[in-house]
Design a protein around this motif. Structure first.
Motif, PDB file in Angstrom:
ATOM      1  N   LEU A 155      47.852  99.734  81.427  1.00 31.40           N
ATOM      2  CA  LEU A 155      48.380 100.833  81.016  1.00 31.40           C
ATOM      3  C   LEU A 155      49.318 100.571  80.011  1.00 31.40           C
ATOM      4  O   LEU A 155      49.772 101.101  78.901  1.00 31.40           O
ATOM      5  CB  LEU A 155      48.953 101.767  82.300  1.00 31.40           C
ATOM      6  CG  LEU A 155      49.586 103.298  81.687  1.00 31.40           C
ATOM      7  CD1 LEU A 155      48.536 103.965  81.242  1.00 31.40           C
ATOM      8  CD2 LEU A 155      50.231 103.958  82.940  1.00 31.40           C
ATOM      9  N   LEU A 156      50.327  99.410  80.488  1.00 28.75           N
ATOM     10  CA  LEU A 156      51.318  98.783  79.499  1.00 28.75           C
ATOM     11  C   LEU A 156      50.686  98.538  78.275  1.00 28.75           C
ATOM     12  O   LEU A 156      51.320  98.682  77.128  1.00 28.75           O
ATOM     13  CB  LEU A 156      52.234  97.936  80.151  1.00 28.75           C
ATOM     14  CG  LEU A 156      53.295  97.312  79.360  1.00 28.75           C
ATOM     15  CD1 LEU A 156      54.249  98.593  79.206  1.00 28.75           C
ATOM     16  CD2 LEU A 156      54.005  96.466  80.447  1.00 28.75           C
ATOM     17  N   LEU A 157      49.785  97.705  78.468  1.00 26.88           N
ATOM     18  CA  LEU A 157      48.977  97.139  76.986  1.00 26.88           C
ATOM     19  C   LEU A 157      48.402  98.310  76.209  1.00 26.88           C
ATOM     20  O   LEU A 157      48.710  97.986  75.063  1.00 26.88           O
ATOM     21  CB  LEU A 157      47.973  96.250  77.540  1.00 26.88           C
ATOM     22  CG  LEU A 157      48.254  94.986  78.117  1.00 26.88           C
ATOM     23  CD1 LEU A 157      46.901  94.150  78.888  1.00 26.88           C
ATOM     24  CD2 LEU A 157      48.749  93.870  77.174  1.00 26.88           C
ATOM     25  N   THR A 158      48.076  99.368  76.823  1.00 27.87           N
ATOM     26  CA  THR A 158      47.300 100.465  76.050  1.00 27.87           C
ATOM     27  C   THR A 158      48.771 101.230  75.333  1.00 27.87           C
ATOM     28  O   THR A 158      48.596 101.444  74.241  1.00 27.87           O
ATOM     29  CB  THR A 158      46.746 101.286  77.009  1.00 27.87           C
ATOM     30  OG1 THR A 158      45.589 100.937  77.761  1.00 27.87           O
ATOM     31  CG2 THR A 158      46.050 102.546  76.114  1.00 27.87           C
ATOM     32  N   MET A 193      57.002  93.584  60.344  1.00 31.72           N
ATOM     33  CA  MET A 193      57.772  92.705  61.069  1.00 31.72           C
ATOM     34  C   MET A 193      57.345  93.192  62.779  1.00 31.72           C
ATOM     35  O   MET A 193      57.322  92.176  63.341  1.00 31.72           O
ATOM     36  CB  MET A 193      59.041  92.701  60.746  1.00 31.72           C
ATOM     37  CG  MET A 193      59.853  91.592  61.410  1.00 31.72           C
ATOM     38  SD  MET A 193      59.629  89.825  61.348  1.00 31.72           S
ATOM     39  CE  MET A 193      60.174  89.767  59.585  1.00 31.72           C
ATOM     40  N   MET A 194      57.504  94.403  62.878  1.00 27.42           N
ATOM     41  CA  MET A 194      57.558  94.918  64.385  1.00 27.42           C
ATOM     42  C   MET A 194      56.140  94.509  64.691  1.00 27.42           C
ATOM     43  O   MET A 194      55.871  94.523  65.881  1.00 27.42           O
ATOM     44  CB  MET A 194      57.869  96.172  64.270  1.00 27.42           C
ATOM     45  CG  MET A 194      59.385  96.567  64.005  1.00 27.42           C
ATOM     46  SD  MET A 194      60.536  95.729  65.039  1.00 27.42           S
ATOM     47  CE  MET A 194      60.038  96.461  66.721  1.00 27.42           C
ATOM     48  N   THR A 195      55.117  94.839  63.903  1.00 22.01           N
ATOM     49  CA  THR A 195      53.698  94.527  64.225  1.00 22.01           C
ATOM     50  C   THR A 195      53.592  93.208  64.890  1.00 22.01           C
ATOM     51  O   THR A 195      52.927  92.857  65.752  1.00 22.01           O
ATOM     52  CB  THR A 195      52.732  94.906  63.297  1.00 22.01           C
ATOM     53  OG1 THR A 195      52.969  96.239  62.873  1.00 22.01           O
ATOM     54  CG2 THR A 195      51.310  94.857  63.686  1.00 22.01           C
ATOM     55  N   THR A 196      54.051  92.255  64.041  1.00 23.38           N
ATOM     56  CA  THR A 196      53.998  90.816  64.447  1.00 23.38           C
ATOM     57  C   THR A 196      54.479  90.397  65.801  1.00 23.38           C
ATOM     58  O   THR A 196      54.148  89.992  66.704  1.00 23.38           O
ATOM     59  CB  THR A 196      54.677  89.864  63.091  1.00 23.38           C
ATOM     60  OG1 THR A 196      53.974  90.330  61.866  1.00 23.38           O
ATOM     61  CG2 THR A 196      54.505  88.472  63.588  1.00 23.38           C
ATOM     62  N   LEU A 197      55.694  91.313  65.978  1.00 20.65           N
ATOM     63  CA  LEU A 197      56.715  91.080  67.156  1.00 20.65           C
ATOM     64  C   LEU A 197      55.826  91.592  68.407  1.00 20.65           C
ATOM     65  O   LEU A 197      55.628  91.094  69.484  1.00 20.65           O
ATOM     66  CB  LEU A 197      57.953  91.737  67.244  1.00 20.65           C
ATOM     67  CG  LEU A 197      58.801  91.510  68.336  1.00 20.65           C
ATOM     68  CD1 LEU A 197      58.907  90.283  68.670  1.00 20.65           C
ATOM     69  CD2 LEU A 197      60.229  92.429  68.136  1.00 20.65           C
ATOM     70  N   LEU A 198      55.164  92.841  68.130  1.00 18.16           N
ATOM     71  CA  LEU A 198      54.212  93.361  68.863  1.00 18.16           C
ATOM     72  C   LEU A 198      53.086  92.710  69.436  1.00 18.16           C
ATOM     73  O   LEU A 198      52.675  92.634  70.614  1.00 18.16           O
ATOM     74  CB  LEU A 198      53.571  94.828  68.487  1.00 18.16           C
ATOM     75  CG  LEU A 198      52.744  95.754  69.218  1.00 18.16           C
ATOM     76  CD1 LEU A 198      53.325  95.948  70.666  1.00 18.16           C
ATOM     77  CD2 LEU A 198      52.114  96.875  68.585  1.00 18.16           C
ATOM     78  N   LEU A 199      52.537  91.935  68.352  1.00 13.46           N
ATOM     79  CA  LEU A 199      51.283  91.008  68.632  1.00 13.46           C
ATOM     80  C   LEU A 199      51.734  89.888  69.533  1.00 13.46           C
ATOM     81  O   LEU A 199      50.893  89.610  70.594  1.00 13.46           O
ATOM     82  CB  LEU A 199      50.823  90.530  67.330  1.00 13.46           C
ATOM     83  CG  LEU A 199      49.387  89.681  67.700  1.00 13.46           C
ATOM     84  CD1 LEU A 199      48.212  90.102  68.007  1.00 13.46           C
ATOM     85  CD2 LEU A 199      49.274  88.973  66.212  1.00 13.46           C
ATOM     86  N   PHE A 200      52.920  89.175  69.497  1.00 11.71           N
ATOM     87  CA  PHE A 200      53.297  88.371  70.325  1.00 11.71           C
ATOM     88  C   PHE A 200      53.541  88.714  71.822  1.00 11.71           C
ATOM     89  O   PHE A 200      53.170  87.976  72.928  1.00 11.71           O
ATOM     90  CB  PHE A 200      54.729  87.543  69.801  1.00 11.71           C
ATOM     91  CG  PHE A 200      54.329  86.684  68.691  1.00 11.71           C
ATOM     92  CD1 PHE A 200      53.777  85.346  68.874  1.00 11.71           C
ATOM     93  CD2 PHE A 200      54.573  86.995  67.251  1.00 11.71           C
ATOM     94  CE1 PHE A 200      53.268  84.421  67.897  1.00 11.71           C
ATOM     95  CE2 PHE A 200      54.273  86.065  66.454  1.00 11.71           C
ATOM     96  CZ  PHE A 200      53.587  84.821  66.690  1.00 11.71           C
ATOM     97  N   THR A 201      54.159  90.123  71.739  1.00  9.96           N
ATOM     98  CA  THR A 201      54.561  90.561  73.088  1.00  9.96           C
ATOM     99  C   THR A 201      52.818  90.748  73.882  1.00  9.96           C
ATOM    100  O   THR A 201      52.804  90.604  75.002  1.00  9.96           O
ATOM    101  CB  THR A 201      55.276  91.915  72.871  1.00  9.96           C
ATOM    102  OG1 THR A 201      56.446  91.731  72.207  1.00  9.96           O
ATOM    103  CG2 THR A 201      55.647  92.692  74.414  1.00  9.96           C
ATOM    104  N   GLN A 202      52.145  91.466  73.010  1.00 16.05           N
ATOM    105  CA  GLN A 202      50.665  91.668  73.638  1.00 16.05           C
ATOM    106  C   GLN A 202      50.029  90.238  74.165  1.00 16.05           C
ATOM    107  O   GLN A 202      49.520  90.443  75.349  1.00 16.05           O
ATOM    108  CB  GLN A 202      50.107  92.249  72.723  1.00 16.05           C
ATOM    109  CG  GLN A 202      50.419  93.715  72.203  1.00 16.05           C
ATOM    110  CD  GLN A 202      49.873  94.812  73.263  1.00 16.05           C
ATOM    111  OE1 GLN A 202      50.351  94.775  74.490  1.00 16.05           O
ATOM    112  NE2 GLN A 202      48.780  95.611  72.838  1.00 16.05           N
TER     113      GLN A 202
END
Length: 225
Positions: A171-174, A186-195
């Motif tokens: 659920l958190l990943l979704t 920039m935020m998408t790149t950070l989101l990718l590393f977080t995922q």
């Protein structure tokens, strides 16, 4: 919003218009025969080390009263759950362990077998187990009620623990993945590393929850001997 959010856990996935609701469960079964090749591979050697370690630990938990070969059943339970959990981490694959209909189907028959075997063969031990040693006589009726309730909810706690942990991470990943289109580069790149970090955490959770399910099942069975 809530309906769309939790709809990712509905067993309605399909591949090429073919129902594939429980394909992850079947894929895990198809992967097992590779362990029985005449020439052992690195995968089979690693898995043999894991199963031998689990056998030693489960044998210690069961003690001298455990029946010979009973550890094979718990290793099989661990293997089934860990394969299904890992299959659920792949895209477009249904995670069957995130549903109570699957986890309760595994936990309830195990618990019923323990209870039937214990009450038929070790009746006095099962009755004595309802009252812990050193309990004052005035509290014995209350302790019997508490121990009976705690014993009856064991399959439910096993099933809910496994399903809730698998749902929480997915659920958190979704939730985090759904915010990607509205973010900056920039935020998408950070989101990718977080995922990726969350995916590694989910891989650890998949192993840990399988181990916890198998260990608790072993401990419950050791109490009826």
């Amino acid at each position: 919003m809530m309906t769309n959010l939790f709809s990712v856990f509905d067993p309605t996935s399909s591949i090429f218009k073919t129902p594939a609701n429980w394909s992850s469960t079947l894929i895990s079964v198809l992967m097992l025969p590779t362990m029985y090749w005449l020439i052992p591979s690195r995968y089979s050697s690693m898995w043999n080390k894991i199963t031998s370690t689990l056998h030693k630990e489960f044998k210690t938990l069961l003690g001298s009263g455990g029946m010979n070969g009973s550890t094979i059943m718990f290793i099989s339970v661990f293997s089934t759950i860990v394969f299904i959990n890992f299959m659920g981490l792949f895209p477009y694959l249904f995670t069957s362990t995130s549903h109570l209909v699957f986890t309760l189907t595994m936990a309830l028959p195990l618990w019923m077998c323990y209870m039937i075997y214990g009450w038929l063969n070790h009746t006095q031990h099962m009755l004595a187990h309802l009252v812990p040693q050193g309990t004052p006589p005035a509290l014995m009726p209350f302790m019997v009620c508490i121990e009976t309730i705690s014993n009856m909810i064991r399959p439910g706690t096993l099933a809910v623990r496994l399903a809730a942990n698998m749902i929480a991470g997915h659920l958190l990943l979704t939730l985090m993945g759904s915010t990607g289109p509205s973010l900056t580069y920039m935020m998408t790149t950070l989101l990718l590393f977080t995922q990726v970090a969350l995916l590694m955490l989910e891989s650890a959770v998949a192993i840990i929850q399988s181990y916890v399910f198998a260990v608790l099942s072993t401990l419950y069975s050791s109490e009826v001997n």
